[in-house]
Design a protein around this motif. Structure first.
Motif, short mmCIF file in Angstrom:
data_model
loop_
_atom_site.label_atom_id
_atom_site.label_comp_id
_atom_site.label_asym_id
_atom_site.label_seq_id
_atom_site.Cartn_x
_atom_site.Cartn_y
_atom_site.Cartn_z
N PRO A 29 0.81 -1.23 0.00
CA PRO A 29 0.00 0.00 0.00
C PRO A 29 0.84 1.27 0.00
CG PRO A 29 -0.88 -1.59 1.57
CD PRO A 29 0.45 -2.12 1.13
N VAL A 30 1.94 1.27 0.75
CA VAL A 30 2.82 2.44 0.76
C VAL A 30 3.56 2.53 -0.57
CG1 VAL A 30 4.82 3.50 1.87
CG2 VAL A 30 3.05 2.41 3.26
N HIS A 31 3.95 1.39 -1.12
CA HIS A 31 4.57 1.35 -2.45
C HIS A 31 3.66 2.02 -3.48
CE1 HIS A 31 5.44 -0.67 -6.35
NE2 HIS A 31 6.70 -0.60 -5.97
N ALA A 32 2.35 1.79 -3.38
CA ALA A 32 1.40 2.40 -4.31
C ALA A 32 1.40 3.92 -4.19
CB ALA A 32 -0.01 1.85 -4.06
N LEU A 33 1.48 4.41 -2.95
CA LEU A 33 1.51 5.86 -2.75
C LEU A 33 2.79 6.46 -3.32
CD1 LEU A 33 0.19 6.03 0.94
CD2 LEU A 33 -1.13 6.25 -1.18
N VAL A 34 3.92 5.80 -3.07
CA VAL A 34 5.19 6.29 -3.61
C VAL A 34 5.19 6.23 -5.13
CG1 VAL A 34 7.70 5.97 -3.63
CG2 VAL A 34 6.41 5.58 -1.51
N ALA A 35 4.61 5.16 -5.68
CA ALA A 35 4.54 5.03 -7.14
C ALA A 35 3.72 6.16 -7.75
CB ALA A 35 3.95 3.67 -7.52
N GLN A 36 2.65 6.58 -7.07
CA GLN A 36 1.87 7.72 -7.57
C GLN A 36 2.71 8.98 -7.59
OE1 GLN A 36 -2.25 8.23 -6.10
NE2 GLN A 36 -2.03 6.23 -5.12
N VAL A 37 3.47 9.21 -6.53
CA VAL A 37 4.29 10.41 -6.45
C VAL A 37 5.40 10.39 -7.50
CG1 VAL A 37 5.83 11.76 -4.96
CG2 VAL A 37 3.77 10.72 -4.00
N MET A 38 5.90 9.21 -7.84
CA MET A 38 7.03 9.08 -8.77
C MET A 38 6.60 8.93 -10.23
SD MET A 38 9.78 6.66 -6.73
CE MET A 38 11.09 7.06 -7.92
N GLN A 39 5.31 8.96 -10.52
CA GLN A 39 4.87 8.78 -11.91
C GLN A 39 5.52 9.82 -12.82
OE1 GLN A 39 0.65 7.01 -12.64
NE2 GLN A 39 0.43 8.45 -10.95
N GLY A 40 6.04 9.35 -13.96
CA GLY A 40 6.73 10.22 -14.90
C GLY A 40 8.20 10.37 -14.61
N VAL A 41 8.65 9.78 -13.50
CA VAL A 41 10.07 9.90 -13.12
C VAL A 41 10.71 8.53 -13.01
CG1 VAL A 41 11.68 10.71 -11.36
CG2 VAL A 41 9.64 12.07 -11.89
N GLY A 42 10.10 7.64 -12.24
CA GLY A 42 10.66 6.31 -12.01
C GLY A 42 9.67 5.47 -11.24
N ALA A 43 10.14 4.33 -10.75
CA ALA A 43 9.29 3.41 -10.01
C ALA A 43 10.04 2.90 -8.79
CB ALA A 43 8.86 2.22 -10.88
N PRO A 44 9.37 2.80 -7.63
CA PRO A 44 10.02 2.31 -6.42
C PRO A 44 10.13 0.79 -6.41
CG PRO A 44 7.73 2.82 -5.96
CD PRO A 44 7.97 3.22 -7.39
N GLU A 45 10.98 0.28 -5.53
CA GLU A 45 11.14 -1.15 -5.32
C GLU A 45 10.38 -1.56 -4.06
OE1 GLU A 45 12.80 -3.38 -7.17
OE2 GLU A 45 13.51 -1.91 -8.65
N LEU A 46 9.71 -2.71 -4.12
CA LEU A 46 8.93 -3.22 -3.00
C LEU A 46 9.75 -4.23 -2.20
CD1 LEU A 46 6.20 -3.43 -1.49
CD2 LEU A 46 5.51 -5.15 -3.18
N ILE A 47 9.81 -4.06 -0.87
CA ILE A 47 10.62 -4.93 -0.03
C ILE A 47 9.83 -6.16 0.43
CG2 ILE A 47 11.93 -5.10 2.12
CD1 ILE A 47 13.23 -3.42 -0.10
N VAL A 48 8.67 -5.97 1.04
CA VAL A 48 7.86 -7.11 1.51
C VAL A 48 6.95 -7.54 0.36
CG1 VAL A 48 6.20 -7.94 3.21
CG2 VAL A 48 7.91 -6.23 3.87
N PRO A 49 7.15 -8.72 -0.20
CA PRO A 49 6.39 -9.12 -1.38
C PRO A 49 4.92 -9.35 -1.07
CG PRO A 49 7.71 -10.94 -0.58
CD PRO A 49 8.11 -9.75 0.23
N PRO A 50 4.05 -9.26 -2.08
CA PRO A 50 2.63 -9.52 -1.87
C PRO A 50 2.42 -10.91 -1.25
CG PRO A 50 2.98 -8.57 -4.03
CD PRO A 50 4.34 -8.87 -3.47
N GLY A 51 1.54 -10.96 -0.26
CA GLY A 51 1.23 -12.22 0.40
C GLY A 51 2.03 -12.49 1.64
N ALA A 52 3.15 -11.81 1.84
CA ALA A 52 3.96 -11.99 3.04
C ALA A 52 3.47 -11.07 4.15
CB ALA A 52 5.43 -11.71 2.74
N SER A 53 3.60 -11.52 5.39
CA SER A 53 3.19 -10.69 6.53
C SER A 53 4.30 -9.69 6.87
CB SER A 53 2.90 -11.56 7.75
OG SER A 53 2.71 -10.75 8.90
N PRO A 54 3.96 -8.41 7.04
CA PRO A 54 4.98 -7.44 7.42
C PRO A 54 5.44 -7.60 8.87
CG PRO A 54 2.83 -6.39 7.39
CD PRO A 54 2.63 -7.78 6.85
N HIS A 55 4.64 -8.31 9.69
CA HIS A 55 5.00 -8.45 11.10
C HIS A 55 6.22 -9.34 11.28
CE1 HIS A 55 1.51 -6.24 12.34
NE2 HIS A 55 0.70 -7.06 11.72
N GLY A 56 6.46 -10.23 10.33
CA GLY A 56 7.63 -11.10 10.41
C GLY A 56 8.02 -11.56 9.02
#
Length: 309
Positions: A29-56
């Motif tokens: 979700p935060v990656h999506a917000l950063v991607a919106q801000v970076m449109q036309g410039v570049g794209a961010p990298e996502l650390i926690v992949p989809p489906g993984a829990s951020p708690h661990g």
């Protein structure tokens, strides 16, 4: 005459082609917000992949490389991903860091305690302004970190993200700022859309399997009456399950809002009649600028379907 926004995107894209900042982001979700801000410039990298829990989560070599090459790391903070704190000191010590839970003026909610929340005002425990350091009782242990589910926080964060990226990349600062303002403005329409989905079921009681939704509940005036497990994802013991069963029966709740990665048997154990599956992280969505809006619509749609007779 070419509009100023179009010119900014053209010149921003040209500058970005030569040297766009490398940005690592913790969750989708935060990656999506950063991607919106970076449109036309570049794209961010996502650390926690989809489906993984951020708690661990155990960092993989690809994510370690992203962190080591990052010019900026944007993350919710150690309250959500405590395991990320130490690797950042080693792998991204020279990168700019934006801890979103430290953003001034953001909505903060205290962690809810006890088996049931029924009868509480959904605004109870709200810390509406200030950073953790400015709030004596607002420590990582008692502030709910699932703050991206409040669109007002998402709007504020995009503006904060634009400031950090603009400082790193002055040639594209105008693009970041305009993208952030456009994204924040679009959240008003998204909020109206989500409220319309929820309006027919707004007064009906429900339970959440994992107490990760209270920012969404408060923003859209849909307070849950209980959670089967706390915000850290730990399951209740037998005594806690019995208390939750009593809360559910007293309130007449028929819906438990669960998550794709959680054990649905827990809902059966407390006698819930209907299970809805909702994902606060967007595990089944494609990462990118559209994910945040799709995430909130999906939560609202799943909850409305679960509560509908």
């Amino acid at each position: 005459m070419i509009p100023k926004t179009a010119l900014a995107l053209v010149f921003g894209a040209t500058a970005a082609g030569a040297q766009a900042p490398q940005v690592a982001v913790d969750i989708a979700p935060v990656h999506a917000l950063v991607a919106q801000v970076m449109q036309g410039v570049g794209a961010p990298e996502l650390i926690v992949p989809p489906g993984a829990s951020p708690h661990g989560y155990a960092l993989q070599p690809l994510q370690m490389r992203s962190l080591s090459q990052a010019d900026a790391v944007i993350w919710v903070g150690p309250a959500l991903t405590p395991w990320l704190d130490a690797p950042l000191d080693v792998l991204a010590s020279d990168a700019s860091q934006l801890v979103l839970m430290d953003a001034p003026q953001m909505l903060k909610l205290k962690v809810r305690e006890g088996a049931g929340f029924h009868g509480r005002d959904p605004g109870d425990g709200v810390e509406e302004v200030g950073t953790d350091a400015a709030l004596p009782d607002a420590t990582a242990g008692n502030i709910d970190p699932h703050a991206w589910l409040a669109p007002e926080n998402a709007a504020l964060w995009m503006l904060e993200i634009a400031v950090v990226l603009g400082a790193l990349d002055p040639d594209n600062a105008l693009t970041y700022e305009e993208n952030a303002r456009d994204g924040a403005a679009a959240l008003a329409g998204l909020t109206s859309e989500v409220n319309a989905i929820l309006e027919p079921v707004r007064s009906r009681p429900f339970v959440v399997s994992h107490d990760a939704f209270q920012y969404f509940e408060r923003s859209f005036h849909m307070p849950a009456i209980a959670a089967l497990s706390g915000g850290d994802g730990q399951d209740p013991d037998l005594v806690g399950a019995a208390q939750i069963r009593e809360v559910i029966q007293t309130a007449g709740a028929t819906c438990v809002l669960s998550e794709p990665q959680l054990d649905s048997g827990l809902a059966d154990a407390v006698g819930a009649a209907r299970m809805g599956v909702a994902d606060p992280l967007g595990a089944t969505l494609d990462p990118g600028p559209a994910l945040y809006g799709d995430l909130l619509r999906g939560l609202a749609t799943a909850l409305a379907a679960c509560l509908r007779n």
